[in-house]
Design an enzyme around this catalytic site. Structure first.
Site, PDB file in Angstrom:
ATOM      1  N   HIS A 184       0.836  -1.210   0.000  1.00 26.25           N
ATOM      2  CA  HIS A 184       0.000   0.000   0.000  1.00 26.25           C
ATOM      3  C   HIS A 184       0.868   1.256   0.000  1.00 26.25           C
ATOM      4  O   HIS A 184       0.686   2.153  -0.844  1.00 26.25           O
ATOM      5  CB  HIS A 184      -0.922  -0.015   1.221  1.00 26.25           C
ATOM      6  CG  HIS A 184      -1.788   1.200   1.362  1.00 26.25           C
ATOM      7  ND1 HIS A 184      -3.138   1.185   1.099  1.00 26.25           N
ATOM      8  CD2 HIS A 184      -1.506   2.474   1.760  1.00 26.25           C
ATOM      9  CE1 HIS A 184      -3.638   2.391   1.300  1.00 26.25           C
ATOM     10  NE2 HIS A 184      -2.667   3.187   1.717  1.00 26.25           N
ATOM     11  N   GLU A 185       1.800   1.334   0.941  1.00 29.14           N
ATOM     12  CA  GLU A 185       2.628   2.531   1.066  1.00 29.14           C
ATOM     13  C   GLU A 185       3.610   2.654  -0.098  1.00 29.14           C
ATOM     14  O   GLU A 185       3.830   3.754  -0.624  1.00 29.14           O
ATOM     15  CB  GLU A 185       3.379   2.520   2.404  1.00 29.14           C
ATOM     16  CG  GLU A 185       2.492   2.588   3.635  1.00 29.14           C
ATOM     17  CD  GLU A 185       1.653   3.858   3.689  1.00 29.14           C
ATOM     18  OE1 GLU A 185       2.053   4.868   3.067  1.00 29.14           O
ATOM     19  OE2 GLU A 185       0.596   3.844   4.333  1.00 29.14           O
ATOM     20  N   HIS A 192       1.973   4.170  -3.166  1.00 28.63           N
ATOM     21  CA  HIS A 192       1.869   5.632  -3.118  1.00 28.63           C
ATOM     22  C   HIS A 192       3.167   6.271  -3.628  1.00 28.63           C
ATOM     23  O   HIS A 192       3.152   7.176  -4.463  1.00 28.63           O
ATOM     24  CB  HIS A 192       1.621   6.113  -1.686  1.00 28.63           C
ATOM     25  CG  HIS A 192       0.223   5.929  -1.195  1.00 28.63           C
ATOM     26  ND1 HIS A 192      -0.884   6.319  -1.921  1.00 28.63           N
ATOM     27  CD2 HIS A 192      -0.259   5.425  -0.018  1.00 28.63           C
ATOM     28  CE1 HIS A 192      -1.982   6.044  -1.233  1.00 28.63           C
ATOM     29  NE2 HIS A 192      -1.633   5.504  -0.076  1.00 28.63           N
TER      30      HIS A 192
END
Length: 222
Positions: free
Chosen positions: A24-25, A28
């Protein structure tokens, strides 16, 4: 509190949670770099090394404390957010939408992959409960992260998407909420507003979507 049950739960959820927050991170940061902001890349945050994304309090301490305090009924945690300087994006207002959607998008893909793994295990005749439960946990964790992060309030990803889509005047008004956004979100979670009015309906919808996509594979392995 049953310590043996806690250890079993941690063992089942550890890998899915680490993958969920890490990808997820990293997503980004990767998309931010694609659109012109190298901040996360230069800081080594565009990586699949979970140690770069784990927050000692938000990822480990808070979930454990809540697990013991509520007997597992309520869990909440967070990772270290990837730094993004939206002003460095080539088209800040437009590109911030894609940067924000990258994280939840990564969770959706992971939920799908865990679903594929679950059906492949069943198709191979593997009925070991630990692996089956881990796949189910992988789907659940990623669906929860996907839906929760899409809640339209900064600093959550959904809030950044909303800011990027609104006209400038309205976008500025919404963005001013960000310094207090975390506390507002927590209050709404504790009050059950986010859980009942946002997460449950959207989680049901997401599970239905995953089931539709996975139906051909389910039919093949039966």
């Amino acid at each position: 509190m049953d310590i043996a049950n806690l250890i079993q739960t941690v063992a089942i959820y550890a890998l899915p949670v680490l993958f969920a927050i890490t990808v997820h991170e990293a997503a980004h940061g990767y998309v931010a770099r694609h659109f012109g902001d190298n901040t996360a890349w230069m800081l080594g945050r565009v990586t699949l090394n979970p140690l770069k994304h784990i927050d000692p309090v938000g990822t480990i301490l808070m979930p454990l404390v809540l697990y013991f305090a509520t007997s597992g009924a309520f869990l909440f945690g967070y990772a270290k957010p990837v730094p993004v300087q939206f002003g460095k994006l080539r088209n800040p207002k437009r590109d911030m939408v894609w940067v924000a959607l990258a994280g939840p998008g990564a969770n959706l893909v992971q939920a799908l992959l865990w679903g594929i793994a679950l059906y492949l295990l069943q198709g191979a005749g593997i009925s070991e409960p630990f692996f089956i439960k881990m796949c189910q946990a992988g789907i659940l964790v990623n669906v929860v992260m996907l839906v929760f992060n899409l809640f339209p309030l900064p600093p959550l990803d959904g809030g950044r998407v909303l800011v990027g889509l609104l006209p400038w005047k309205q976008a500025m008004l919404v963005s001013r909420v960000e310094p207090w956004g975390f506390f507002i979100v927590m209050a709404l979670v504790i009050a059950g507003v986010i859980t009942n009015l946002w997460m449950r309906p959207l989680m049901t919808l997401t599970y239905a979507l995953l089931e539709i996509v996975l139906t051909p594979l389910a039919m093949l392995v039966q």
